[in-house]
Design an enzyme around this catalytic site. Structure first.
Site, PDB file in Angstrom:
ATOM      1  N   ASN A   3       0.867  -1.181   0.000  1.00 52.99           N
ATOM      2  CA  ASN A   3       0.000   0.000   0.000  1.00 52.99           C
ATOM      3  C   ASN A   3       0.898   1.223   0.000  1.00 52.99           C
ATOM      4  O   ASN A   3       1.485   1.562   1.025  1.00 52.99           O
ATOM      5  CB  ASN A   3      -0.910  -0.032   1.247  1.00 52.99           C
ATOM      6  CG  ASN A   3      -1.714   1.241   1.402  1.00 52.99           C
ATOM      7  OD1 ASN A   3      -1.811   2.041   0.469  1.00 52.99           O
ATOM      8  ND2 ASN A   3      -2.301   1.428   2.583  1.00 52.99           N
ATOM      9  N   TRP A   4       1.011   1.850  -1.156  1.00 47.41           N
ATOM     10  CA  TRP A   4       1.941   2.978  -1.274  1.00 47.41           C
ATOM     11  C   TRP A   4       1.409   4.246  -0.617  1.00 47.41           C
ATOM     12  O   TRP A   4       2.140   5.220  -0.469  1.00 47.41           O
ATOM     13  CB  TRP A   4       2.239   3.248  -2.756  1.00 47.41           C
ATOM     14  CG  TRP A   4       3.257   2.317  -3.344  1.00 47.41           C
ATOM     15  CD1 TRP A   4       3.662   1.108  -2.845  1.00 47.41           C
ATOM     16  CD2 TRP A   4       4.011   2.519  -4.545  1.00 47.41           C
ATOM     17  NE1 TRP A   4       4.614   0.542  -3.661  1.00 47.41           N
ATOM     18  CE2 TRP A   4       4.841   1.390  -4.715  1.00 47.41           C
ATOM     19  CE3 TRP A   4       4.054   3.524  -5.506  1.00 47.41           C
ATOM     20  CZ2 TRP A   4       5.709   1.257  -5.802  1.00 47.41           C
ATOM     21  CZ3 TRP A   4       4.915   3.396  -6.593  1.00 47.41           C
ATOM     22  CH2 TRP A   4       5.744   2.268  -6.735  1.00 47.41           C
ATOM     23  N   LYS A   5       0.120   4.261  -0.259  1.00 45.45           N
ATOM     24  CA  LYS A   5      -0.483   5.472   0.327  1.00 45.45           C
ATOM     25  C   LYS A   5      -0.196   6.667  -0.598  1.00 45.45           C
ATOM     26  O   LYS A   5      -0.156   6.493  -1.814  1.00 45.45           O
ATOM     27  CB  LYS A   5       0.024   5.683   1.755  1.00 45.45           C
ATOM     28  CG  LYS A   5      -0.126   4.403   2.585  1.00 45.45           C
ATOM     29  CD  LYS A   5       0.100   4.602   4.045  1.00 45.45           C
ATOM     30  CE  LYS A   5      -0.043   3.261   4.753  1.00 45.45           C
ATOM     31  NZ  LYS A   5      -0.044   3.380   6.211  1.00 45.45           N
TER      32      LYS A   5
ATOM     33  N   HIS B  78      -9.759   2.034   4.760  1.00 43.08           N
ATOM     34  CA  HIS B  78      -8.477   2.105   5.475  1.00 43.08           C
ATOM     35  C   HIS B  78      -8.619   3.081   6.644  1.00 43.08           C
ATOM     36  O   HIS B  78      -9.290   4.115   6.536  1.00 43.08           O
ATOM     37  CB  HIS B  78      -7.375   2.573   4.529  1.00 43.08           C
ATOM     38  CG  HIS B  78      -6.011   2.419   5.121  1.00 43.08           C
ATOM     39  ND1 HIS B  78      -5.508   3.301   6.056  1.00 43.08           N
ATOM     40  CD2 HIS B  78      -5.071   1.466   4.945  1.00 43.08           C
ATOM     41  CE1 HIS B  78      -4.298   2.904   6.417  1.00 43.08           C
ATOM     42  NE2 HIS B  78      -4.005   1.792   5.766  1.00 43.08           N
TER      43      HIS B  78
ATOM     44  N   GLU C 229      -6.762   5.257   7.797  1.00 37.34           N
ATOM     45  CA  GLU C 229      -6.348   6.639   7.551  1.00 37.34           C
ATOM     46  C   GLU C 229      -7.474   7.434   6.904  1.00 37.34           C
ATOM     47  O   GLU C 229      -7.627   8.630   7.146  1.00 37.34           O
ATOM     48  CB  GLU C 229      -5.072   6.645   6.693  1.00 37.34           C
ATOM     49  CG  GLU C 229      -3.860   6.220   7.528  1.00 37.34           C
ATOM     50  CD  GLU C 229      -2.700   5.670   6.741  1.00 37.34           C
ATOM     51  OE1 GLU C 229      -2.714   5.726   5.493  1.00 37.34           O
ATOM     52  OE2 GLU C 229      -1.760   5.145   7.381  1.00 37.34           O
TER      53      GLU C 229
ATOM     54  N   GLU D 135      -6.142  -4.375  10.591  1.00 37.10           N
ATOM     55  CA  GLU D 135      -5.050  -3.427  10.791  1.00 37.10           C
ATOM     56  C   GLU D 135      -5.301  -2.623  12.061  1.00 37.10           C
ATOM     57  O   GLU D 135      -6.051  -1.631  12.034  1.00 37.10           O
ATOM     58  CB  GLU D 135      -4.960  -2.465   9.598  1.00 37.10           C
ATOM     59  CG  GLU D 135      -4.645  -3.149   8.288  1.00 37.10           C
ATOM     60  CD  GLU D 135      -3.973  -2.198   7.323  1.00 37.10           C
ATOM     61  OE1 GLU D 135      -2.835  -2.463   6.938  1.00 37.10           O
ATOM     62  OE2 GLU D 135      -4.579  -1.175   6.978  1.00 37.10           O
TER      63      GLU D 135
ATOM     64  N   GLY E 139       2.151   2.127  10.780  1.00 36.70           N
ATOM     65  CA  GLY E 139       3.177   3.159  10.621  1.00 36.70           C
ATOM     66  C   GLY E 139       3.942   3.487  11.893  1.00 36.70           C
ATOM     67  O   GLY E 139       4.695   4.453  11.929  1.00 36.70           O
TER      68      GLY E 139
ATOM     69  N   SER F 275       2.780  -2.210  10.425  1.00 34.84           N
ATOM     70  CA  SER F 275       4.229  -2.303  10.623  1.00 34.84           C
ATOM     71  C   SER F 275       4.801  -3.689  10.288  1.00 34.84           C
ATOM     72  O   SER F 275       5.728  -4.165  10.961  1.00 34.84           O
ATOM     73  CB  SER F 275       4.596  -1.884  12.054  1.00 34.84           C
ATOM     74  OG  SER F 275       4.193  -0.551  12.293  1.00 34.84           O
TER      75      SER F 275
ATOM     76  N   GLY G 151       2.490  -1.218   4.326  1.00 33.68           N
ATOM     77  CA  GLY G 151       2.638   0.180   3.938  1.00 33.68           C
ATOM     78  C   GLY G 151       4.095   0.560   3.770  1.00 33.68           C
ATOM     79  O   GLY G 151       4.690   0.387   2.709  1.00 33.68           O
ATOM     80  N   GLY G 152       4.693   1.047   4.845  1.00 28.19           N
ATOM     81  CA  GLY G 152       6.054   1.585   4.788  1.00 28.19           C
ATOM     82  C   GLY G 152       7.071   0.662   4.136  1.00 28.19           C
ATOM     83  O   GLY G 152       7.903   1.113   3.337  1.00 28.19           O
TER      84      GLY G 152
HETATM   85  P1  PGA Z   1       2.405   0.178   7.656  1.00 31.67           P
HETATM   86  O1  PGA Z   1       0.986   0.475   6.947  1.00 31.67           O
HETATM   87  O2  PGA Z   1       2.888  -1.137   7.124  1.00 31.67           O
HETATM   88  O3  PGA Z   1       3.265   1.342   7.272  1.00 31.67           O
HETATM   89  O4  PGA Z   1       2.138   0.115   9.120  1.00 31.67           O
HETATM   90  C1  PGA Z   1       0.071  -0.552   6.717  1.00 31.67           C
HETATM   91  C2  PGA Z   1      -1.184   0.013   6.112  1.00 31.67           C
HETATM   92  O5  PGA Z   1      -1.582   1.115   6.529  1.00 31.67           O
HETATM   93  O6  PGA Z   1      -1.799  -0.585   5.227  1.00 31.67           O
END
Ligand code: PGA
Length: 258
Positions: free
Chosen positions: A11-13, A95, A97, A165, A171, A210, A231-232
């Protein structure tokens, strides 16, 4: 997709420009050599170019959000049909966020999931407790309710993916213990089965929060974990490639923690 193979979704956000696609090409080459399904959810601006970049490989491309309508006066929004038209095969819905920044609630997530399926996309429906809910010992109750509210009954036989999640883990470089992840995923599976019956047995359950090359194999070895949402650690191609090697199903012994 969904498939019986384990699934790794990057997930590149709100990251990624055309220049970053070279790394995705390297990821696609590795994805073809491991016993995993790999997908990358990119900003809408990159879907079409990412699709062309990974063409000929097994990598799927996804979006990160969609509007529930088919078309209309919704400035800035993107429909399922538009995502498909650009080359997406899946889309993240709900998500945390987006829930936090735009107030998306479970009912809206359910409508988005239905729109995704109706438009030919596989929705990755996200649920997860906040830090306050965790501190109040409400994690399992919260995620059970979210599954009930976010997975409409008419989607029971559709191709969908569910992602757990924990909001506090995303993150932040921290993850729940393996026992906590196992308990959460058993709750998700139980919630799906109790509401939607056997039809939902094959819904892949992803863990996100994470996940990186160092912890992915332990998480992926858990019984009800069918993959991860990353994500990251998906942003840098060499990190993501290390994660794919660490997650390769052929190297992971399956652990039954029940
Ligand atoms: P993260 O993000 O791996 O950076 O914690 C995961 C996500 O939000 O899908």
């Amino acid at each position: 997709m969904p498939t019986s193979r384990r699934l790794i979704v990057g997930n590149w956000k709100m990251h990624g420009l055309q220049a970053d696609l070279a790394g995705a090409k390297a990821v696609a080459e590795v994805a073809d050599t491991v016993d995993l399904e790999v997908a990358i959810c990119v900003p809408a601006t990159l879907i079409e170019r990412m699709r062309r970049t990974v063409d000929g490989s097994t990598v799927s491309v996804g979006g990160q959000d969609l509007h529930s309508g088919v078309s209309g006066p919704f400035t800035g929004d993107i429909s399922a049909a538009m995502l498909v038209d650009a080359g997406a095969g899946m889309v993240i819905a709900g998500h945390s966020e987006r829930r936090a920044a735009y107030g998306e609630n479970d009912a809206q997530v359910a409508v988005k999931a239905r729109a995704a399926v109706g438009g030919g996309l596989v929705p990755i429906i996200c649920v997860g407790e906040t830090a306050a809910e965790r501190d109040a010992d409400r994690t399992l109750a919260v995620i059970h309710r979210q599954v009930v509210d976010c997975v409409p009954s008419d989607l029971a036989s559709a191709a969908i993916i569910l992602a757990y999640e924990p909001v506090w883990a995303i993150g932040h470089g921290v993850t729940p213990s393996l026992d906590e992840i196992a308990a959460a995923h058993a709750t998700l599976r139980g919630a799906l089965n109790s509401i939607h019956g056997d039809l939902c047995r094959s819904v892949p359950l992803l863990f996100g929060g994470s996940v990186d090359a160092g912890n992915v194999s332990k998480v992926m070895a858990l019984r009800d974990v069918n993959g991860v949402l990353v994500g990251g650690a998906s942003l840098d191609a060499s990190n993501f490639i290390s994660l794919l090697h660490a997650a390769d199903t052929r190297r992971i012994a399956h652990v039954d923690r029940e």
